[in-house]
Design an enzyme around this catalytic site. Structure first.
Site, mmCIF file in Angstrom:
data_model
loop_
_atom_site.group_PDB
_atom_site.id
_atom_site.type_symbol
_atom_site.label_atom_id
_atom_site.label_comp_id
_atom_site.label_asym_id
_atom_site.label_seq_id
_atom_site.Cartn_x
_atom_site.Cartn_y
_atom_site.Cartn_z
ATOM 1 N N ARG A 1 -3.197 -18.590 -41.800
ATOM 2 C CA ARG A 1 -4.115 -17.796 -42.376
ATOM 3 C C ARG A 1 -3.828 -17.728 -43.948
ATOM 4 O O ARG A 1 -2.414 -17.455 -44.218
ATOM 5 C CB ARG A 1 -4.085 -16.608 -41.689
ATOM 6 C CG ARG A 1 -4.889 -15.553 -42.313
ATOM 7 C CD ARG A 1 -6.481 -15.657 -42.264
ATOM 8 N NE ARG A 1 -7.263 -14.730 -42.757
ATOM 9 C CZ ARG A 1 -8.486 -14.966 -43.279
ATOM 10 N NH1 ARG A 1 -9.245 -16.000 -42.881
ATOM 11 N NH2 ARG A 1 -9.343 -13.937 -43.695
ATOM 12 N N GLU B 1 3.971 0.429 -10.877
ATOM 13 C CA GLU B 1 5.408 0.310 -10.178
ATOM 14 C C GLU B 1 6.493 1.342 -10.915
ATOM 15 O O GLU B 1 7.513 0.873 -11.216
ATOM 16 C CB GLU B 1 6.041 -1.178 -10.268
ATOM 17 C CG GLU B 1 4.897 -2.069 -9.389
ATOM 18 C CD GLU B 1 5.512 -3.195 -8.962
ATOM 19 O OE1 GLU B 1 6.871 -3.422 -8.967
ATOM 20 O OE2 GLU B 1 4.935 -4.320 -8.657
ATOM 21 N N ILE C 1 -4.890 -0.703 -5.120
ATOM 22 C CA ILE C 1 -4.083 -1.664 -4.491
ATOM 23 C C ILE C 1 -4.350 -2.971 -4.777
ATOM 24 O O ILE C 1 -5.491 -3.474 -4.482
ATOM 25 C CB ILE C 1 -4.139 -1.739 -2.863
ATOM 26 C CG1 ILE C 1 -3.660 -0.062 -2.278
ATOM 27 C CG2 ILE C 1 -3.232 -2.387 -2.089
ATOM 28 C CD1 ILE C 1 -2.518 0.511 -2.732
ATOM 29 N N THR D 1 5.452 4.711 -13.763
ATOM 30 C CA THR D 1 5.210 4.723 -15.252
ATOM 31 C C THR D 1 6.450 4.876 -16.101
ATOM 32 O O THR D 1 7.363 4.929 -15.605
ATOM 33 C CB THR D 1 4.316 5.931 -15.604
ATOM 34 O OG1 THR D 1 5.063 7.148 -15.262
ATOM 35 C CG2 THR D 1 2.997 6.134 -14.620
ATOM 36 N N GLY E 1 0.668 -1.153 0.001
ATOM 37 C CA GLY E 1 0.019 -0.125 0.101
ATOM 38 C C GLY E 1 0.848 1.210 -0.180
ATOM 39 O O GLY E 1 1.123 1.804 0.998
ATOM 40 N N SER F 1 2.795 8.884 -8.921
ATOM 41 C CA SER F 1 4.122 9.080 -9.555
ATOM 42 C C SER F 1 4.973 9.727 -8.268
ATOM 43 O O SER F 1 6.159 9.422 -7.909
ATOM 44 C CB SER F 1 4.369 9.878 -10.663
ATOM 45 O OG SER F 1 3.683 9.084 -11.699
ATOM 46 N N GLU G 1 7.034 7.127 -17.904
ATOM 47 C CA GLU G 1 7.804 8.532 -17.827
ATOM 48 C C GLU G 1 8.812 8.277 -16.398
ATOM 49 O O GLU G 1 9.941 9.053 -16.687
ATOM 50 C CB GLU G 1 6.773 9.487 -17.714
ATOM 51 C CG GLU G 1 6.113 9.864 -19.114
ATOM 52 C CD GLU G 1 5.047 8.609 -19.256
ATOM 53 O OE1 GLU G 1 4.503 7.996 -18.521
ATOM 54 O OE2 GLU G 1 4.591 8.585 -20.470
ATOM 55 N N GLY H 1 -5.493 -9.580 -38.186
ATOM 56 C CA GLY H 1 -6.700 -8.756 -38.713
ATOM 57 C C GLY H 1 -7.674 -8.504 -37.971
ATOM 58 O O GLY H 1 -7.494 -8.314 -36.661
HETATM 59 C C1 LIG Z 1 -4.284 -2.200 -11.880
HETATM 60 C C2 LIG Z 1 -3.234 -1.463 -10.872
HETATM 61 C C3 LIG Z 1 -2.639 -1.996 -9.872
HETATM 62 C C4 LIG Z 1 -1.906 -1.042 -8.990
HETATM 63 N N1 LIG Z 1 -1.540 -1.779 -7.999
HETATM 64 C C5 LIG Z 1 -0.784 -1.212 -6.974
HETATM 65 C C6 LIG Z 1 -0.186 -1.734 -5.697
HETATM 66 O O1 LIG Z 1 -0.511 -2.955 -5.372
HETATM 67 N N2 LIG Z 1 0.148 -0.746 -4.714
HETATM 68 C C7 LIG Z 1 0.336 0.591 -4.916
HETATM 69 O O2 LIG Z 1 0.974 1.155 -4.036
HETATM 70 N N3 LIG Z 1 0.075 1.178 -6.056
HETATM 71 C C8 LIG Z 1 -0.580 0.233 -7.125
HETATM 72 N N4 LIG Z 1 -0.758 0.796 -8.421
HETATM 73 C C9 LIG Z 1 -0.718 2.420 -8.476
HETATM 74 C C10 LIG Z 1 0.229 2.505 -9.530
HETATM 75 O O3 LIG Z 1 1.488 2.345 -9.257
HETATM 76 C C11 LIG Z 1 -0.004 4.006 -10.052
HETATM 77 O O4 LIG Z 1 -1.056 4.227 -10.742
HETATM 78 C C12 LIG Z 1 0.977 4.595 -10.648
HETATM 79 O O5 LIG Z 1 2.403 4.924 -10.063
HETATM 80 C C13 LIG Z 1 0.849 6.095 -11.479
HETATM 81 O O6 LIG Z 1 0.213 6.836 -10.591
HETATM 82 P P1 LIG Z 1 -1.124 7.858 -10.864
HETATM 83 O O7 LIG Z 1 -2.056 6.734 -11.390
HETATM 84 O O8 LIG Z 1 -1.501 8.636 -9.870
HETATM 85 O O9 LIG Z 1 -0.540 8.582 -12.206
HETATM 86 P P2 LIG Z 1 0.049 9.944 -12.038
HETATM 87 O O10 LIG Z 1 1.113 9.850 -11.153
HETATM 88 O O11 LIG Z 1 -1.077 10.905 -11.852
HETATM 89 O O12 LIG Z 1 0.634 10.482 -13.687
HETATM 90 C C14 LIG Z 1 -0.250 10.683 -14.467
HETATM 91 C C15 LIG Z 1 0.763 11.081 -16.018
HETATM 92 O O13 LIG Z 1 1.594 11.851 -15.620
HETATM 93 C C16 LIG Z 1 2.773 11.412 -15.717
HETATM 94 N N5 LIG Z 1 3.604 12.075 -14.631
HETATM 95 C C17 LIG Z 1 3.799 12.142 -13.336
HETATM 96 N N6 LIG Z 1 4.772 12.675 -13.082
HETATM 97 C C18 LIG Z 1 5.479 12.741 -13.939
HETATM 98 C C19 LIG Z 1 6.925 13.419 -14.130
HETATM 99 N N7 LIG Z 1 7.413 13.903 -12.988
HETATM 100 N N8 LIG Z 1 7.489 13.714 -15.159
HETATM 101 C C20 LIG Z 1 6.772 13.274 -16.466
HETATM 102 N N9 LIG Z 1 5.846 12.634 -16.349
HETATM 103 C C21 LIG Z 1 4.974 12.539 -15.184
HETATM 104 C C22 LIG Z 1 2.646 10.115 -15.516
HETATM 105 O O14 LIG Z 1 3.839 9.344 -16.184
HETATM 106 C C23 LIG Z 1 1.380 9.590 -16.213
HETATM 107 O O15 LIG Z 1 1.422 9.915 -17.496
HETATM 108 C C24 LIG Z 1 -1.877 0.118 -9.391
HETATM 109 C C25 LIG Z 1 -2.317 0.893 -10.388
HETATM 110 C C26 LIG Z 1 -3.156 0.054 -11.040
HETATM 111 C C27 LIG Z 1 -3.759 0.610 -12.403
#
Ligand SMILES: Cc1cc2nc3c(=O)[nH]c(=O)nc-3n(C[C@H](O)[C@H](O)[C@H](O)COP(=O)(O)OP(=O)(O)OC[C@H]3O[C@@H](n4cnc5c(N)ncnc54)[C@H](O)[C@@H]3O)c2cc1C
Length: 379
Positions: free
Chosen positions: A268, A363, A157, A365, A124, A132, A367, A339
């Site tokens: 195919r 874990e 989570i 993105t 968590g 991020s 970026e 296709g």
């Molecule tokens: C199916 C799923 C399972 C998950 N499991 C877990 C888990 O078990 N435990 C846990 O703790 N989390 C978990 N997560 C959360 C996941 O780690 C976050 O969704 C991820 O780290 C991105 O955070 P955010 O969704 O808030 O996106 P944001 O951080 O809001 O990012 C939005 C966009 O902005 C970009 N961005 C943000 N900051 C910057 C920067 N400084 N420079 C350039 N670009 C930037 C990002 O790359 C992205 O394109 C899970 C998410 C999903 C969808």
């Protein structure tokens, strides 16, 4: 670098491959459709040692190396990426942190049952405003005697609705940023702990993803993982290991997309011949094969460095970035090779396409991986 697998690595890969093709592959499309968490098969994986691959044998794991872990996650994810996600969370985000930062008591209570999947763990870290920017934690833990009183919420989570305990990141010092974060092991039956409904997702639909809410949860200080203020450092260390797992998950999806494309291209026929005779199709197959090999080598490099005890943050970020973008790219091309049929649920490539996307997001993105790599290159 030695490219030969050891006998143990081959044995673990073959065991995972056999289990994946006999048990996971036949149910993957169904649990994607029903969003059913595959408790039974996960328990079997726990019995085989696949949930504690690099956990030392004295704590119930199989004590194997990280290359073995990559091979096993790839095989599992090739058959079922949702199961691969759960496997990666349990091995990397839960067990790894307990092995490296847990006290003996914590290892007995949490690590041993987690390595066999008798206890399900969750990680968590993410909060609505802390994705991020993971250091922006608002879940508060106030110390009172030998307990912390925890209030706050987490989102997205994995295993959130099914976990027995959560490796939870909390703010213990509001005057500090990174250094004000600590890590607690929170039993999910603690009064005040609750979770939301499973999220409806694009891919890895059989994995369980929920919000978590903590209202005046009393957590013993003995449940703190590492020192007070060490939480962010632990999270980053654990995520380095986790990125190898997600890279391997992505590799499995890419390999599945590739194999499906090779098979379909040879079956195919159009214009009186198999479509594999067309150079346009051959180039997609050649590029898939090349990118997949490159991703595999990057993963092996990160795994080797980790096992040698060297710093591997840069290599794990490169491997995760490249493998996840390869998975998304290969799954897109796999649909193209198929296709219109590739767009239908009759073939598995549309599932690979939906499952691949998450590997570019969680874990860290793509970026964020590029930020980590650039940080190492520009300092
Ligand atoms: C199916 C799923 C399972 C998950 N499991 C877990 C888990 O078990 N435990 C846990 O703790 N989390 C978990 N997560 C959360 C996941 O780690 C976050 O969704 C991820 O780290 C991105 O955070 P955010 O969704 O808030 O996106 P944001 O951080 O809001 O990012 C939005 C966009 O902005 C970009 N961005 C943000 N900051 C910057 C920067 N400084 N420079 C350039 N670009 C930037 C990002 O790359 C992205 O394109 C899970 C998410 C999903 C969808």
């Amino acid at each position: 670098m030695d490219f030969e697998l050891t006998d143990e690595q081959r044995m673990i890969r073959d065991m995972a491959r056999e289990f994946a093709s006999e048990v996971l592959a036949p149910q993957a499309a169904l649990i994607d459709e029903t969003e059913e968490y595959p408790f039974e098969t996960l328990k079997q994986m726990g019995e085989l040692g696949l949930m504690g691959i690099d956990v030392p044998e004295e704590y119930g794991g199989i004590g194997a190396d990280t290359i073995s872990y990559v091979l096993a996650v790839e095989e599992v994810s090739k058959a079922c990426a949702a199961t691969g996600a759960i496997m990666s969370v349990q091995n990397s985000l839960v067990c790894y942190g307990l092995v490296h930062y847990g006290t003996e008591e914590q290892k007995e209570k949490y690590l041993r049952p987690a390595a066999s999947f008798e206890k399900i763990g969750a990680f968590g870290l993410s909060e609505p405003q802390a994705g991020s920017d993971a250091a922006n934690q608002r879940t508060m833990a106030l110390r009172q005697g030998d307990e912390y009183i925890v209030n706050g919420s987490k989102n997205f989570i994995t295993n959130g609705g099914v976990a027995d305990f959560v490796v939870l990141f909390v703010r213990t010092d509001p005057t500090q940023r990174h250094k004000g974060i600590s890590c607690l092991l929170v039993d999910t039956d603690t009064p005040g702990f609750s979770h939301g409904k499973p999220e409806k997702k694009l891919g890895i639909r059989a994995s369980n993803t929920t919000t978590l809410t903590l209202e005046d949860c009393h957590i013993p200080v003995a449940n703190r993982l590492g020192e007070e203020g060490e939480g962010f450092k632990i999270a980053m260390d654990v995520l380095d290991a986790g990125r190898i797992g997600i890279g391997a998950q992505a590799l499995g999806i890419a390999q599945a997309a590739f194999e499906a494309s090779v098979k379909y291209a040879q079956e195919r026929e159009q214009f009186g011949q198999p479509i594999s005779r067309f150079q346009a199709i051959q180039w997609m197959i050649a590029d898939m094969a090349t990118r997949i090999e490159a991703a595999r080598l990057l993963l092996f490099q990160a795994a080797l460095k980790k096992d040698r005890g060297e710093r591997y943050t840069r290599e794990a970020a490169m491997a995760k970035l490249y493998a996840s973008e390869t998975a998304m790219w290969a799954a897109t091309k796999a649909i193209q090779v198929h296709g219109g049929y590739g767009y239908m649920k009759e073939y598995p490539v549309e599932r690979y396409f939906r499952d691949a996307k998450i590997t570019e997001i969680y874990e860290g993105t793509s970026e964020v991986q590029r930020l980590v790599i650039a940080h190492h290159e520009l300092k």
